[in-house]
Design a protein around this motif. Structure first.
Motif, PDB file in Angstrom:
ATOM      1  N   GLY A 156     -18.205   7.064  -5.512  1.00  0.00           N
ATOM      2  CA  GLY A 156     -18.454   6.043  -6.517  1.00  0.00           C
ATOM      3  C   GLY A 156     -17.463   6.137  -7.664  1.00  0.00           C
ATOM      4  N   TYR A 157     -17.604   5.239  -8.626  1.00  0.00           N
ATOM      5  CA  TYR A 157     -16.711   5.224  -9.792  1.00  0.00           C
ATOM      6  C   TYR A 157     -17.536   4.945 -11.044  1.00  0.00           C
ATOM      7  N   ALA A 265      -8.090   4.911  -5.878  1.00  0.00           N
ATOM      8  CA  ALA A 265      -7.951   3.567  -5.308  1.00  0.00           C
ATOM      9  C   ALA A 265      -9.147   2.704  -5.683  1.00  0.00           C
ATOM     10  N   LEU A 266     -10.332   3.292  -5.655  1.00  0.00           N
ATOM     11  CA  LEU A 266     -11.548   2.585  -6.048  1.00  0.00           C
ATOM     12  C   LEU A 266     -11.496   2.234  -7.535  1.00  0.00           C
ATOM     13  N   GLU A 267     -11.024   3.177  -8.352  1.00  0.00           N
ATOM     14  CA  GLU A 267     -10.914   2.934  -9.790  1.00  0.00           C
ATOM     15  C   GLU A 267      -9.893   1.838 -10.088  1.00  0.00           C
ATOM     16  N   GLY A 268      -8.836   1.793  -9.295  1.00  0.00           N
ATOM     17  CA  GLY A 268      -7.855   0.735  -9.451  1.00  0.00           C
ATOM     18  C   GLY A 268      -8.444  -0.632  -9.148  1.00  0.00           C
ATOM     19  N   LEU A 269      -9.201  -0.721  -8.052  1.00  0.00           N
ATOM     20  CA  LEU A 269      -9.880  -1.973  -7.725  1.00  0.00           C
ATOM     21  C   LEU A 269     -10.787  -2.411  -8.862  1.00  0.00           C
ATOM     22  N   ALA A 270     -11.565  -1.460  -9.397  1.00  0.00           N
ATOM     23  CA  ALA A 270     -12.506  -1.779 -10.462  1.00  0.00           C
ATOM     24  C   ALA A 270     -11.801  -2.221 -11.738  1.00  0.00           C
ATOM     25  N   SER A 271     -10.556  -1.777 -11.926  1.00  0.00           N
ATOM     26  CA  SER A 271      -9.792  -2.116 -13.129  1.00  0.00           C
ATOM     27  C   SER A 271      -8.997  -3.403 -12.970  1.00  0.00           C
ATOM     28  N   GLY A 272      -9.230  -4.120 -11.880  1.00  0.00           N
ATOM     29  CA  GLY A 272      -8.582  -5.401 -11.670  1.00  0.00           C
ATOM     30  C   GLY A 272      -7.222  -5.338 -11.017  1.00  0.00           C
ATOM     31  N   CYS A 273      -6.807  -4.155 -10.580  1.00  0.00           N
ATOM     32  CA  CYS A 273      -5.472  -3.993  -9.990  1.00  0.00           C
ATOM     33  C   CYS A 273      -5.431  -4.476  -8.543  1.00  0.00           C
ATOM     34  N   GLU A 274      -4.295  -5.003  -8.159  1.00  0.00           N
ATOM     35  CA  GLU A 274      -3.946  -5.017  -6.745  1.00  0.00           C
ATOM     36  C   GLU A 274      -3.709  -3.550  -6.373  1.00  0.00           C
ATOM     37  N   VAL A 275      -4.105  -3.155  -5.182  1.00  0.00           N
ATOM     38  CA  VAL A 275      -3.946  -1.753  -4.787  1.00  0.00           C
ATOM     39  C   VAL A 275      -3.167  -1.673  -3.481  1.00  0.00           C
ATOM     40  N   ILE A 276      -2.124  -0.842  -3.501  1.00  0.00           N
ATOM     41  CA  ILE A 276      -1.344  -0.525  -2.302  1.00  0.00           C
ATOM     42  C   ILE A 276      -1.583   0.952  -2.005  1.00  0.00           C
ATOM     43  N   ALA A 277      -1.996   1.271  -0.788  1.00  0.00           N
ATOM     44  CA  ALA A 277      -2.262   2.658  -0.422  1.00  0.00           C
ATOM     45  C   ALA A 277      -1.740   2.927   0.977  1.00  0.00           C
ATOM     46  N   THR A 278      -1.404   4.173   1.225  1.00  0.00           N
ATOM     47  CA  THR A 278      -0.949   4.550   2.560  1.00  0.00           C
ATOM     48  C   THR A 278      -2.149   4.761   3.489  1.00  0.00           C
ATOM     49  N   ALA A 279      -1.887   4.660   4.768  1.00  0.00           N
ATOM     50  CA  ALA A 279      -2.948   4.757   5.781  1.00  0.00           C
ATOM     51  C   ALA A 279      -3.246   6.213   6.097  1.00  0.00           C
ATOM     52  N   GLN A 280      -3.611   6.964   5.066  1.00  0.00           N
ATOM     53  CA  GLN A 280      -3.803   8.407   5.205  1.00  0.00           C
ATOM     54  C   GLN A 280      -5.242   8.786   4.928  1.00  0.00           C
ATOM     55  N   GLY A 281      -5.896   9.390   5.918  1.00  0.00           N
ATOM     56  CA  GLY A 281      -7.249   9.904   5.731  1.00  0.00           C
ATOM     57  C   GLY A 281      -8.245   8.830   5.385  1.00  0.00           C
ATOM     58  N   GLY A 282      -8.961   9.029   4.270  1.00  0.00           N
ATOM     59  CA  GLY A 282     -10.023   8.121   3.867  1.00  0.00           C
ATOM     60  C   GLY A 282      -9.593   6.982   2.967  1.00  0.00           C
ATOM     61  N   SER A 288     -11.764  -0.422   1.614  1.00  0.00           N
ATOM     62  CA  SER A 288     -12.706  -1.254   2.366  1.00  0.00           C
ATOM     63  C   SER A 288     -12.196  -2.678   2.574  1.00  0.00           C
ATOM     64  N   GLY A 289     -10.897  -2.786   2.908  1.00  0.00           N
ATOM     65  CA  GLY A 289     -10.318  -4.087   3.221  1.00  0.00           C
ATOM     66  C   GLY A 289      -9.872  -4.897   2.027  1.00  0.00           C
ATOM     67  N   HIS A 290      -9.925  -4.320   0.828  1.00  0.00           N
ATOM     68  CA  HIS A 290      -9.615  -5.073  -0.383  1.00  0.00           C
ATOM     69  C   HIS A 290      -8.266  -4.704  -0.997  1.00  0.00           C
ATOM     70  N   GLY A 291      -7.375  -4.157  -0.203  1.00  0.00           N
ATOM     71  CA  GLY A 291      -6.045  -3.809  -0.690  1.00  0.00           C
ATOM     72  C   GLY A 291      -5.061  -3.819   0.459  1.00  0.00           C
ATOM     73  N   ARG A 292      -3.847  -3.403   0.162  1.00  0.00           N
ATOM     74  CA  ARG A 292      -2.799  -3.342   1.184  1.00  0.00           C
ATOM     75  C   ARG A 292      -2.672  -1.911   1.687  1.00  0.00           C
ATOM     76  N   LYS A 322     -18.730  -7.574  -5.002  1.00  0.00           N
ATOM     77  CA  LYS A 322     -19.884  -7.106  -4.233  1.00  0.00           C
ATOM     78  C   LYS A 322     -19.701  -5.662  -3.794  1.00  0.00           C
ATOM     79  N   TYR A 323     -18.510  -5.333  -3.330  1.00  0.00           N
ATOM     80  CA  TYR A 323     -18.221  -3.964  -2.897  1.00  0.00           C
ATOM     81  C   TYR A 323     -18.324  -3.000  -4.074  1.00  0.00           C
ATOM     82  N   LEU A 324     -17.720  -3.360  -5.204  1.00  0.00           N
ATOM     83  CA  LEU A 324     -17.735  -2.482  -6.368  1.00  0.00           C
ATOM     84  C   LEU A 324     -19.141  -2.272  -6.899  1.00  0.00           C
TER      85      LEU A 324
END
Length: 355
Positions: A156-157, A265-282, A288-292, A322-324
């Motif tokens: 959570g955040y 990454a979750l905190e970035g989503l909550a702060s209104g950011c577009e999020v880019i993350a690598t396909a590593q681990g979790g 949850s489908g809301h970033g690149r 809804k996710y957040l």
């Protein structure tokens, strides 16, 4: 489970090797759980190996005991109805077995290390000791790696700190938040940003955090002549991190290693950011489908960053909201609380030892 049905004369002992005044995801996690459960009227004790050199007085509605000996931990565990582990140390798990009380372990990593044979053996022992107990993992990735009896509850955040800005920031502003160590891939991000800067010279990159790679990363910025476009802010307290996220359009999480979850990454989503993350681990689970999601290399990162510069969005406001809502710290703490006192976790660890 309705929390109002839980007996409120219970005592929970939270065992967290790392804790305040250290700053990090697990430290915040332990605090969030302790605060929420205390608000429900549960007696909560935190046991940690992290010392508080300043001896800061606490005004929290729960107790914190630091630096207990092994014997003292066994005695404390025996006095508790439920032991809840935030991460694992071999000593603490053995103390729980000797105390003979039921325990639930929350896993924030997979205990696979690259520092040599002795660390690998310790990781294997940790996983084996956890198998008979009830385990909660912060992602499906962690659950698969750790094994045993598993429940997955995504992290959570803090929604009181991380929330969208009133005004949208410049779409060509990027930010990284985390430790400056090789596993975090900040060198990949700087190389990617150099490529983006060639097309968008007004783009900027803020780097929040500190670590052993700081000098090397500064040199890399110099090599690319990006001194006036890349700013190192150093380590910052959580409220400052949240404010910096709101001031930038895109958070980049360029990790090389398998992140157990990736709460930033979750905190970035909550702060209104577009999020880019690598396909590593979790990390994909955190978004949850809301970033690149991209490969951990500079070209892939640069391509995604250019899309952000062009104003292309990967998040749909209603779906993200809804996710957040489901990942707020209080909601996650309630999920944990319900599981701790469900029939799925009601057993004495000694029952498993004799099976």
């Amino acid at each position: 489970m309705n929390i109002s049905t839980i007996r409120l004369d219970m005592r929970i002992t939270i065992v967290s090797e790392v804790y305040s005044p250290r700053i990090g995801g697990m430290e915040r996690y332990a605090e969030d759980m302790a605060m929420y459960w205390s608000e429900q009227g549960i007696a909560v004790d935190i046991i940690t190996d992290t010392q508080d050199e300043g001896h800061q007085p606490t005004t929290q509605p729960y107790s914190v005991r630091r630096g207990l000996s092994f014997t003292e931990k066994v005695r404390a565990f025996k006095a508790s109805e439920t032991i809840f582990f935030v991460g694992v140390t071999i000593e603490n798990i053995l103390a729980a077995y000797l105390a003979g009380k039921r325990a639930v372990i929350s896993h924030h990593g997979v205990y696979i290390y690259n520092q040599g044979l002795s660390h690998s053996i310790k990781g294997m022992i940790k996983r084996l000791l956890c198998r008979p107990m009830n385990n909660i993992s912060v992602s499906k990735f962690v659950a698969r790696e750790v094994g045993g009896r598993q429940k997955v509850i995504l992290n959570g955040y803090r929604d009181d700190l991380f929330f969208p800005p009133q005004h949208k920031p410049n779409p060509r502003t990027f930010i990284f938040c985390g430790r400056l160590v090789p596993d975090k891939g900040v060198d990949l991000l700087i190389s990617a940003f150099a490529k983006v800067h060639q097309t968008y010279p007004d783009a900027s990159l803020a780097i929040i955090g500190d670590g052993c790679e700081r000098d090397n990363l500064t040199s890399l910025v110099n090599q690319h002549n990006l001194n006036d476009r890349v700013t190192f802010f150093g380590a910052r307290a959580l409220p400052e991190v949240a404010e910096q996220l709101r001031q930038n359009a895109c958070l980049v999480v360029p990790s090389r290693w398998n992140e157990p979850f990736g709460i930033v990454a979750l905190e970035g989503l909550a702060s209104g950011c577009e999020v880019i993350a690598t396909a590593q681990g979790g990390l994909p689970e955190a978004l949850s489908g809301h970033g690149r999601i991209v490969a951990p290399d500079a070209d892939a990162l640069a391509a995604a960053m250019r899309q952000v510069c062009e104003g292309k969005q990967s998040r749909q406001k209603a779906e993200v909201s809804k996710y957040l809502q489901s990942r707020r710290a209080r909601c996650v703490a309630a999920e944990y609380f319900a599981y701790l006192f469900s029939s799925a976790s009601q057993h004495d660890v000694r029952q498993d030892l004799v099976k």
